[in-house]
Design a protein around this motif. Structure first.
Motif, PDB file in Angstrom:
ATOM      1  N   ARG A 195       0.868  -1.333  -0.011  1.00 46.82           N
ATOM      2  CA  ARG A 195      -0.021   0.138   0.051  1.00 46.82           C
ATOM      3  C   ARG A 195       0.833   1.013  -0.357  1.00 46.82           C
ATOM      4  N   ALA A 196       0.636   2.187  -1.093  1.00 49.18           N
ATOM      5  CA  ALA A 196       1.739   3.395  -0.876  1.00 49.18           C
ATOM      6  C   ALA A 196       0.712   4.352  -0.817  1.00 49.18           C
ATOM      7  N   GLU A 197       0.914   5.197   0.162  1.00 47.52           N
ATOM      8  CA  GLU A 197       0.072   6.538   0.192  1.00 47.52           C
ATOM      9  C   GLU A 197       0.960   7.532  -0.404  1.00 47.52           C
ATOM     10  N   ILE A 198       0.277   8.335  -1.446  1.00 47.13           N
ATOM     11  CA  ILE A 198       1.107   9.313  -2.257  1.00 47.13           C
ATOM     12  C   ILE A 198       0.258  10.595  -2.474  1.00 47.13           C
ATOM     13  N   GLY A 199       0.840  11.500  -3.194  1.00 46.79           N
ATOM     14  CA  GLY A 199       0.017  12.704  -3.505  1.00 46.79           C
ATOM     15  C   GLY A 199      -0.631  12.238  -4.882  1.00 46.79           C
ATOM     16  N   LYS A 200      -1.311  13.246  -5.341  1.00 47.86           N
ATOM     17  CA  LYS A 200      -2.034  12.977  -6.742  1.00 47.86           C
ATOM     18  C   LYS A 200      -1.151  12.727  -7.876  1.00 47.86           C
ATOM     19  N   ARG A 201      -1.260  11.719  -8.658  1.00 43.97           N
ATOM     20  CA  ARG A 201      -0.369  11.605  -9.885  1.00 43.97           C
ATOM     21  C   ARG A 201      -1.393  11.172 -10.845  1.00 43.97           C
ATOM     22  N   ASP A 202      -1.013  11.514 -12.325  1.00 39.55           N
ATOM     23  CA  ASP A 202      -1.885  11.085 -13.311  1.00 39.55           C
ATOM     24  C   ASP A 202      -1.846   9.441 -13.464  1.00 39.55           C
ATOM     25  N   GLN A 203      -2.656   8.917 -14.572  1.00 37.61           N
ATOM     26  CA  GLN A 203      -2.805   7.465 -14.578  1.00 37.61           C
ATOM     27  C   GLN A 203      -1.491   7.082 -15.336  1.00 37.61           C
ATOM     28  N   GLU A 204      -0.692   7.530 -15.964  1.00 33.58           N
ATOM     29  CA  GLU A 204       0.551   7.153 -16.768  1.00 33.58           C
ATOM     30  C   GLU A 204       1.348   6.930 -15.463  1.00 33.58           C
ATOM     31  N   THR A 205       1.659   7.634 -14.501  1.00 33.75           N
ATOM     32  CA  THR A 205       2.531   7.643 -13.680  1.00 33.75           C
ATOM     33  C   THR A 205       2.296   6.633 -12.598  1.00 33.75           C
ATOM     34  N   LYS A 206       1.009   6.398 -12.218  1.00 38.06           N
ATOM     35  CA  LYS A 206       0.434   5.530 -11.271  1.00 38.06           C
ATOM     36  C   LYS A 206       0.820   4.255 -11.836  1.00 38.06           C
ATOM     37  N   ASN A 207       0.657   4.021 -13.317  1.00 31.82           N
ATOM     38  CA  ASN A 207       0.955   2.680 -13.755  1.00 31.82           C
ATOM     39  C   ASN A 207       2.418   2.547 -13.436  1.00 31.82           C
ATOM     40  N   ALA A 208       3.235   3.328 -13.709  1.00 34.09           N
ATOM     41  CA  ALA A 208       4.541   2.904 -13.854  1.00 34.09           C
ATOM     42  C   ALA A 208       5.009   2.718 -12.352  1.00 34.09           C
ATOM     43  N   ILE A 209       4.382   3.403 -11.275  1.00 28.91           N
ATOM     44  CA  ILE A 209       4.866   3.168  -9.945  1.00 28.91           C
ATOM     45  C   ILE A 209       4.562   1.759  -9.498  1.00 28.91           C
ATOM     46  N   ILE A 210       3.194   1.307  -9.988  1.00 30.71           N
ATOM     47  CA  ILE A 210       2.662   0.147  -9.731  1.00 30.71           C
ATOM     48  C   ILE A 210       3.579  -1.050 -10.438  1.00 30.71           C
ATOM     49  N   ALA A 211       3.865  -0.706 -11.626  1.00 28.05           N
ATOM     50  CA  ALA A 211       4.756  -1.809 -12.362  1.00 28.05           C
ATOM     51  C   ALA A 211       6.186  -2.051 -11.660  1.00 28.05           C
ATOM     52  N   GLU A 212       6.734  -0.964 -11.146  1.00 30.23           N
ATOM     53  CA  GLU A 212       7.995  -0.962 -10.516  1.00 30.23           C
ATOM     54  C   GLU A 212       8.053  -1.471  -9.226  1.00 30.23           C
ATOM     55  N   LEU A 213       7.179  -0.976  -8.398  1.00 32.94           N
ATOM     56  CA  LEU A 213       7.014  -1.429  -6.909  1.00 32.94           C
ATOM     57  C   LEU A 213       6.800  -3.045  -7.215  1.00 32.94           C
ATOM     58  N   THR A 214       5.919  -3.369  -7.793  1.00 32.36           N
ATOM     59  CA  THR A 214       5.591  -4.934  -8.246  1.00 32.36           C
ATOM     60  C   THR A 214       7.120  -5.444  -8.419  1.00 32.36           C
ATOM     61  N   ASP A 215       7.639  -5.143  -9.497  1.00 35.70           N
ATOM     62  CA  ASP A 215       9.215  -5.859 -10.028  1.00 35.70           C
ATOM     63  C   ASP A 215       9.972  -5.830  -8.653  1.00 35.70           C
ATOM     64  N   VAL A 216       9.935  -5.037  -7.911  1.00 30.86           N
ATOM     65  CA  VAL A 216      10.834  -5.125  -6.763  1.00 30.86           C
ATOM     66  C   VAL A 216      10.344  -6.315  -5.817  1.00 30.86           C
ATOM     67  N   LEU A 217       9.362  -6.399  -5.591  1.00 24.83           N
ATOM     68  CA  LEU A 217       8.775  -7.608  -4.783  1.00 24.83           C
ATOM     69  C   LEU A 217       9.124  -8.978  -5.472  1.00 24.83           C
ATOM     70  N   VAL A 218       8.665  -8.862  -6.755  1.00 25.44           N
ATOM     71  CA  VAL A 218       8.918 -10.193  -7.641  1.00 25.44           C
ATOM     72  C   VAL A 218      10.525 -10.486  -7.406  1.00 25.44           C
ATOM     73  N   LYS A 219      11.352  -9.498  -7.741  1.00 24.23           N
ATOM     74  CA  LYS A 219      12.807  -9.731  -7.443  1.00 24.23           C
ATOM     75  C   LYS A 219      13.223 -10.333  -6.462  1.00 24.23           C
ATOM     76  N   TYR A 220      12.640 -10.221  -5.269  1.00 27.05           N
ATOM     77  CA  TYR A 220      12.873 -10.755  -3.880  1.00 27.05           C
ATOM     78  C   TYR A 220      12.100 -11.931  -3.474  1.00 27.05           C
ATOM     79  N   GLY A 221      11.254 -12.540  -4.420  1.00 26.70           N
ATOM     80  CA  GLY A 221      10.890 -13.792  -4.215  1.00 26.70           C
ATOM     81  C   GLY A 221       9.241 -13.842  -4.066  1.00 26.70           C
ATOM     82  N   SER A 222       8.519 -12.739  -4.289  1.00 20.24           N
ATOM     83  CA  SER A 222       6.990 -12.770  -4.378  1.00 20.24           C
ATOM     84  C   SER A 222       6.535 -13.167  -5.625  1.00 20.24           C
TER      85      SER A 222
END
Lengths: 67, 67, 67, 67, 67, 67
Positions: free
Chosen positions: D5-32
């Motif tokens: 769960r990330a609490e952030i300020g307002k972002r446009d959808q493109e930026t949100k999609n990028a944040i989501i994709a990259e946060l996911t990649d970090v967890l997948v890299k470490y075994g999720s």
């Protein structure tokens, strides 16, 4: 005592009332006093909720394009 | 350091500012550095917040009907 | 009504009791009924809590080494 | 498996999609497992989010007045 | 899809399994796909959980002393 | 500014440090000031974390029995 937070998609009020009542019943059944059992629903946009790195809105769009 | 999340009903900005300032003061008093003390307010609709299996809006309605 | 969650470092019980009592007083002062005001403390390890990409334990260690 | 769960300020959808994709990649890299990795973004208003006892909107206003 | 977090007192594993299964059934009944329905239980100490400004452990102690 | 909470399984400290550093980098890349970016890891027991109505420990046991 119990506090339940449920993140769900958008629902109409009637459905939310039913979800709240039945979640409460489960906790009461297992020992939480009814008046100390709290439920909070967070209706999260599918633009902000993702699985596998893609929002649910994006997943739906890709599923439709590939079908 | 401290992070406080408070789920409350709707409040005007002046009241929210006062709540934030005073919650912060409590944590600072007990050792949290002021600039590492964070507060987030979630104003939750009484249609989504329930006690005893009924939303607060529903409880209010029933209380009025029975009075 | 209000539900407050505070993430803090480890504290002794006496301090936790004081924090709980005073956080509650703030919300009651601004309209939350006392018996509908809830506080939950989460004592988070400084090995699991980070700022600026470093856990607070790591920040402390680096501060000591550079002094 | 992981839920972020990330609490952030307002972002446009493109930026949100990028944040989501990259946060996911970090967890997948470490075994999720990718399909068991969930992200939810909460865009919190700077009227409801405070540091040091002042909302971020209030901090910004004071910074402008003193400059 | 749904993510449920329930803050409860300590329970044995058999009871936790039952709570999880039945909370899940409620959400599935109202449209959440079963394999996208998640439950997390947080067993919170009654030393860290308060109502009305007193922890549940403190409330219990005071109730016993006054009886 | 950003606050990230990640619910994960148990990890060793070195892995946790790496996860924290890389989650932070993602948010900083998309505009969050580094020193205002916070990460908290919650290591949740697989006895308390369920998908599809079964804890991850229970799912693992059933997968082994059926293989």
């Amino acid at each position: 005592m119990a506090i339940i937070r449920a993140e769900i998609g958008k629902r109409d009020q009637e459905t939310k009332n039913a979800i709240i009542a039945e979640l409460t019943d489960v906790l009461v059944k297992y020992g939480s006093p009814r008046e100390n059992t709290h439920v909070l629903l967070y209706e999260v946009s599918y633009d902000n909720w993702a699985k596998g790195g893609l929002t649910y809105n994006e997943r739906k769009k890709q599923a439709q394009e590939s079908s």
